[in-house]
Scaffold this motif. Structure first.
Motif, PDB file in Angstrom:
ATOM      1  N   ARG A   1       8.604  -4.768  -7.835  1.00 10.22           N
ATOM      2  CA  ARG A   1       7.524  -5.709  -7.506  1.00 10.22           C
ATOM      3  C   ARG A   1       7.567  -6.079  -6.029  1.00 10.22           C
ATOM      4  O   ARG A   1       6.542  -6.083  -5.337  1.00 10.22           O
ATOM      5  N   LYS A   2       8.763  -6.385  -5.539  1.00  9.27           N
ATOM      6  CA  LYS A   2       8.914  -6.767  -4.125  1.00  9.27           C
ATOM      7  C   LYS A   2       8.524  -5.609  -3.210  1.00  9.27           C
ATOM      8  O   LYS A   2       7.874  -5.821  -2.168  1.00  9.27           O
ATOM      9  N   GLU A   3       8.861  -4.377  -3.585  1.00  8.01           N
ATOM     10  CA  GLU A   3       8.520  -3.221  -2.758  1.00  8.01           C
ATOM     11  C   GLU A   3       7.005  -3.000  -2.715  1.00  8.01           C
ATOM     12  O   GLU A   3       6.460  -2.640  -1.665  1.00  8.01           O
ATOM     13  N   ILE A   4       6.325  -3.232  -3.832  1.00  9.20           N
ATOM     14  CA  ILE A   4       4.861  -3.121  -3.840  1.00  9.20           C
ATOM     15  C   ILE A   4       4.261  -4.149  -2.885  1.00  9.20           C
ATOM     16  O   ILE A   4       3.354  -3.848  -2.101  1.00  9.20           O
ATOM     17  N   GLU A   5       4.768  -5.379  -2.945  1.00  9.00           N
ATOM     18  CA  GLU A   5       4.274  -6.433  -2.057  1.00  9.00           C
ATOM     19  C   GLU A   5       4.527  -6.081  -0.595  1.00  9.00           C
ATOM     20  O   GLU A   5       3.637  -6.214   0.257  1.00  9.00           O
ATOM     21  N   ASP A   6       5.753  -5.610  -0.289  1.00 11.09           N
ATOM     22  CA  ASP A   6       6.104  -5.290   1.091  1.00 11.09           C
ATOM     23  C   ASP A   6       5.292  -4.110   1.619  1.00 11.09           C
ATOM     24  O   ASP A   6       4.840  -4.113   2.770  1.00 11.09           O
ATOM     25  N   GLU A   7       5.103  -3.094   0.783  1.00  8.16           N
ATOM     26  CA  GLU A   7       4.358  -1.911   1.213  1.00  8.16           C
ATOM     27  C   GLU A   7       2.879  -2.240   1.384  1.00  8.16           C
ATOM     28  O   GLU A   7       2.203  -1.687   2.262  1.00  8.16           O
ATOM     29  N   THR A   8       2.371  -3.158   0.568  1.00  5.03           N
ATOM     30  CA  THR A   8       0.991  -3.615   0.744  1.00  5.03           C
ATOM     31  C   THR A   8       0.847  -4.342   2.077  1.00  5.03           C
ATOM     32  O   THR A   8      -0.076  -4.074   2.858  1.00  5.03           O
ATOM     33  N   ASP A   9       1.787  -5.253   2.362  1.00 13.04           N
ATOM     34  CA  ASP A   9       1.737  -6.003   3.615  1.00 13.04           C
ATOM     35  C   ASP A   9       1.914  -5.089   4.822  1.00 13.04           C
ATOM     36  O   ASP A   9       1.357  -5.349   5.888  1.00 13.04           O
ATOM     37  N   ARG A  10       2.692  -4.023   4.666  1.00 15.81           N
ATOM     38  CA  ARG A  10       2.905  -3.095   5.775  1.00 15.81           C
ATOM     39  C   ARG A  10       1.586  -2.473   6.226  1.00 15.81           C
ATOM     40  O   ARG A  10       1.365  -2.249   7.416  1.00 15.81           O
ATOM     41  N   MET A  11       0.697  -2.235   5.264  1.00 12.18           N
ATOM     42  CA  MET A  11      -0.576  -1.601   5.587  1.00 12.18           C
ATOM     43  C   MET A  11      -1.662  -2.620   5.936  1.00 12.18           C
ATOM     44  O   MET A  11      -2.507  -2.372   6.791  1.00 12.18           O
ATOM     45  N   THR A  12      -1.651  -3.768   5.275  1.00 12.05           N
ATOM     46  CA  THR A  12      -2.739  -4.736   5.435  1.00 12.05           C
ATOM     47  C   THR A  12      -2.348  -5.962   6.246  1.00 12.05           C
ATOM     48  O   THR A  12      -3.207  -6.778   6.567  1.00 12.05           O
ATOM     49  N   GLY A  13      -1.052  -6.099   6.533  1.00 15.14           N
ATOM     50  CA  GLY A  13      -0.588  -7.322   7.167  1.00 15.14           C
ATOM     51  C   GLY A  13      -0.463  -8.431   6.140  1.00 15.14           C
ATOM     52  O   GLY A  13      -0.656  -8.219   4.939  1.00 15.14           O
ATOM     53  N   LYS A  14      -0.143  -9.626   6.597  1.00 15.74           N
ATOM     54  CA  LYS A  14       0.027 -10.768   5.689  1.00 15.74           C
ATOM     55  C   LYS A  14      -1.323 -11.381   5.294  1.00 15.74           C
ATOM     56  O   LYS A  14      -1.371 -12.358   4.550  1.00 15.74           O
ATOM     57  N   SER A  15      -2.393 -10.804   5.793  1.00 19.07           N
ATOM     58  CA  SER A  15      -3.716 -11.301   5.431  1.00 19.07           C
ATOM     59  C   SER A  15      -4.033 -10.921   3.994  1.00 19.07           C
ATOM     60  O   SER A  15      -3.245 -10.276   3.316  1.00 19.07           O
ATOM     61  N   LYS A  16      -5.212 -11.278   3.550  1.00 19.08           N
ATOM     62  CA  LYS A  16      -5.628 -10.925   2.196  1.00 19.08           C
ATOM     63  C   LYS A  16      -6.602  -9.757   2.227  1.00 19.08           C
ATOM     64  O   LYS A  16      -7.436  -9.594   1.346  1.00 19.08           O
ATOM     65  N   ALA A  17      -6.460  -8.934   3.264  1.00 16.21           N
ATOM     66  CA  ALA A  17      -7.320  -7.753   3.394  1.00 16.21           C
ATOM     67  C   ALA A  17      -6.916  -6.695   2.378  1.00 16.21           C
ATOM     68  O   ALA A  17      -5.843  -6.758   1.758  1.00 16.21           O
ATOM     69  N   ILE A  18      -7.782  -5.703   2.185  1.00 24.05           N
ATOM     70  CA  ILE A  18      -7.505  -4.613   1.262  1.00 24.05           C
ATOM     71  C   ILE A  18      -7.481  -3.294   2.033  1.00 24.05           C
ATOM     72  O   ILE A  18      -7.955  -3.199   3.164  1.00 24.05           O
ATOM     73  N   SER A  19      -6.884  -2.272   1.417  1.00 25.05           N
ATOM     74  CA  SER A  19      -6.811  -0.939   2.017  1.00 25.05           C
ATOM     75  C   SER A  19      -7.028   0.088   0.917  1.00 25.05           C
ATOM     76  O   SER A  19      -6.576  -0.102  -0.221  1.00 25.05           O
ATOM     77  N   ASN A  20      -7.702   1.188   1.257  1.00 29.53           N
ATOM     78  CA  ASN A  20      -7.936   2.230   0.259  1.00 29.53           C
ATOM     79  C   ASN A  20      -6.807   3.250   0.211  1.00 29.53           C
ATOM     80  O   ASN A  20      -6.852   4.184  -0.580  1.00 29.53           O
ATOM     81  N   ILE A  21      -5.775   3.084   1.039  1.00 30.80           N
ATOM     82  CA  ILE A  21      -4.646   4.024   1.037  1.00 30.80           C
ATOM     83  C   ILE A  21      -3.733   3.674  -0.133  1.00 30.80           C
ATOM     84  O   ILE A  21      -3.189   2.567  -0.199  1.00 30.80           O
ATOM     85  N   PRO A  22      -3.534   4.580  -1.079  1.00 32.06           N
ATOM     86  CA  PRO A  22      -2.800   4.241  -2.302  1.00 32.06           C
ATOM     87  C   PRO A  22      -1.291   4.147  -2.112  1.00 32.06           C
ATOM     88  O   PRO A  22      -0.724   4.758  -1.197  1.00 32.06           O
ATOM     89  N   ILE A  23      -0.675   3.373  -2.970  1.00 34.35           N
ATOM     90  CA  ILE A  23       0.786   3.360  -3.135  1.00 34.35           C
ATOM     91  C   ILE A  23       1.098   4.238  -4.341  1.00 34.35           C
ATOM     92  O   ILE A  23       0.490   4.078  -5.399  1.00 34.35           O
ATOM     93  N   GLN A  24       2.029   5.159  -4.186  1.00 39.56           N
ATOM     94  CA  GLN A  24       2.396   6.064  -5.275  1.00 39.56           C
ATOM     95  C   GLN A  24       3.713   5.604  -5.885  1.00 39.56           C
ATOM     96  O   GLN A  24       4.733   5.542  -5.197  1.00 39.56           O
ATOM     97  N   LEU A  25       3.691   5.284  -7.168  1.00 42.15           N
ATOM     98  CA  LEU A  25       4.871   4.811  -7.883  1.00 42.15           C
ATOM     99  C   LEU A  25       5.084   5.658  -9.131  1.00 42.15           C
ATOM    100  O   LEU A  25       4.172   5.817  -9.940  1.00 42.15           O
ATOM    101  N   SER A  26       6.287   6.192  -9.285  1.00 41.32           N
ATOM    102  CA  SER A  26       6.654   6.944 -10.491  1.00 41.32           C
ATOM    103  C   SER A  26       7.696   6.158 -11.263  1.00 41.32           C
ATOM    104  O   SER A  26       8.665   5.649 -10.677  1.00 41.32           O
ATOM    105  N   ILE A  27       7.503   6.035 -12.570  1.00 39.29           N
ATOM    106  CA  ILE A  27       8.462   5.345 -13.437  1.00 39.29           C
ATOM    107  C   ILE A  27       8.949   6.319 -14.502  1.00 39.29           C
ATOM    108  O   ILE A  27       8.142   6.971 -15.170  1.00 39.29           O
ATOM    109  N   TYR A  28      10.262   6.400 -14.631  1.00 39.00           N
ATOM    110  CA  TYR A  28      10.905   7.304 -15.583  1.00 39.00           C
ATOM    111  C   TYR A  28      11.577   6.444 -16.652  1.00 39.00           C
ATOM    112  O   TYR A  28      12.448   5.624 -16.338  1.00 39.00           O
TER     113      TYR A  28
END
Length: 331
Positions: free
Chosen positions: A105-132
Motif C-alpha cells: 500500500r505504501k509503495e503504491i502511494e509513494d509511486e503515485t506521488d513520484r509521478m503526480t507530486g503531493k497534489s491530488k492530480a492524476i496521471s494516465n501512466i499505470p503502476i504495474q503490480l503482480s501478486i503471487y
C-alpha cells in the motif's frame, strides 16, 4: 484455442513489456490499446477498493477520502501452489519482493506521488503490480480512478472531466471488459459506472455488473430486481458482493475470514439464498478468469492481428534492453 491461463499469461507479459517501453496507451500505434483488458469502474465510495481486495484476499490498496486511486493500477494475479508464501512485485522495483502488504500500500502511494507530486492530480501512466498467492485465480484487472462529480480543495476544476476521459479511454474500446461497480444502497439509475458503461456498451455485451453493500441496504428493501436483471439487464448475470464493514477494516479482520463471512451471508439470506452459488467475490474472480470472451478477443481482434509484427519487434527490443534498463533506469 490456447488455455485461458496461457492467454492471460501472454497478456500479462505484453502489458509489462509495453509499460517498460513507454507504451501507456493513447497513441495511434499503441499495442497496449489493442490488448483485451478488464477495467474496474466505479464512483467514489462505490466499494471498488473493497471488491478488489476481496478478490485478492489481502488489504493492499490505499484508503482515504476523495480521489485515492490517481493512476491506473494494472493488477496481475498469479495463482501459486497451496502453502506457498504470498508476495507482491512492482514492475518499477523488479528485484524487490513484498511480503508485507501494508508495504505494498505504501509503495503504491509513494509511486503515485513520484509521478503526480503531493497534489491530488492524476496521471494516465499505470503502476504495474503482480501478486503471487494460493488464494487468487489467474486474472488481470485494471483499477481506474473513481468517477467523481465535484472537484475538492487542491484539485483543478477539470478533474471531473479528466477522470471521466481517462476511464472512457479504456472502456470505450471494443476489446475491454467493463467491471461496473455500483452500490446497492443507491438507485441503480444514478450509478456512475452503469451510466458510462451504457454509453460505450449499449448492448451490455462487454459489461459485468457488480452490486456492492447489499448488507447495508435500508431495512425492508433488497437488490433482487438488479441481481435478477429486471432493473437493468446485461448480457451477463449481475454479481452481488458484501463488503467488509468499516469496523471490520479497523479491526483488521482477515480477508479470508471476510470471504467466509460473505459466503455465509448469501447462503443464509432469505432474499439471496437462491442466488448464493453465483454471488460473492470468489465467484466473481472465477467468472472473469474463465470467461471465454477474453480468449476470443485475443484471437479475433483485427487490431491485434495487424500489430503482431510490431509486437514481436517490441518484445525482442524489450529482451535486448532489459539488462540495461535494470542496470540504469531502476538503480
Amino acid at each position: 484455442m490456447a488455455t485461458m491461463k496461457s492467454l492471460i499469461g501472454l497478456i500479462n507479459k505484453i502489458q509489462r513489456a509495453c509499460t517498460v517501453l513507454g507504451d501507456h496507451g493513447g497513441e495511434g500505434m499503441s499495442l497496449w490499446e489493442a490488448l483485451p483488458t478488464v477495467a474496474v469502474v466505479g464512483g467514489q465510495s462505490s466499494g471498488k477498493s473493497s471488491v478488489l481486495e476481496s478478490v485478492v484476499g489481502r488489504d493492499f490498496l490505499p484508503r482515504g477520502s476523495g480521489i485515492v486511486t490517481r493512476r491506473p493500477l494494472v493488477l496481475q494475479l498469479h495463482k501459486t501452489e497451496d502453502g506457498t508464501t504470498e508476495y507482491a512485485e512492482f514492475l518499477h522495483a523488479p528485484r524487490k519482493k513484498f511480503t508485507d502488504f501494508a508495504a505494498v500500500r505504501k509503495e503504491i502511494e509513494d509511486e503515485t506521488d513520484r509521478m503526480t507530486g503531493k497534489s491530488k492530480a492524476i496521471s494516465n501512466i499505470p503502476i504495474q503490480l503482480s501478486i503471487y498467492s494460493p488464494n487468487v485465480v489467474n486474472l488481470t484487472l485494471i483499477d481506474l480512478p473513481g468517477l467523481t462529480k465535484v472537484a475538492v480543495e487542491g484539485q483543478p476544476e477539470s478533474i471531473v472531466a479528466d477522470i471521466e476521459n481517462m476511464v472512457r479511454s479504456y472502456v470505450e474500446k471494443p476489446n475491454c471488459i467493463i467491471l461496473a461497480i455500483s452500490p446497492a444502497n443507491q438507485d441503480i439509475a444514478t450509478s456512475d459506472a452503469i451510466k458510462l458503461a451504457k454509453e460505450v456498451d449499449p448492448t451490455g455485451e462487454r459489461t459485468f455488473g457488480v452490486a456492492t453493500k447489499l448488507d447495508i441496504m435500508d431495512k425492508g428493501t433488497d437488490c433482487l430486481d438488479v441481481l435478477e436483471g429486471r432493473a437493468y439487464r446485461l448480457q451477463h448475470p449481475w454479481v452481488g458482493i458484501v463488503n467488509r464493514s468499516q469496523a471490520d477494516i479497523n479491526k483488521r479482520v482477515d480477508m479470508i475470514a471476510a470471504r467466509r463471512k460473505e459466503r455465509e451471508y448469501f447462503e443464509t439470506s432469505p432474499e439471496y439464498g437462491h442466488l448464493a452459488s453465483r454471488m460473492g467475490s470468489e465467484y466473481l474472480a472465477k467468472l472473469l478468469s474463465q470467461k471465454e470472451k477474453l480468449g476470443a478477443m485475443l484471437d479475433e481482434d483485427p487490431q491485434l492481428m495487424e500489430r503482431r509484427g510490431t509486437l514481436a519487434k517490441r518484445l525482442e527490443l524489450y529482451k535486448q534492453a532489459r539488462d540495461d534498463i535494470d542496470a540504469v533506469a531502476w538503480k
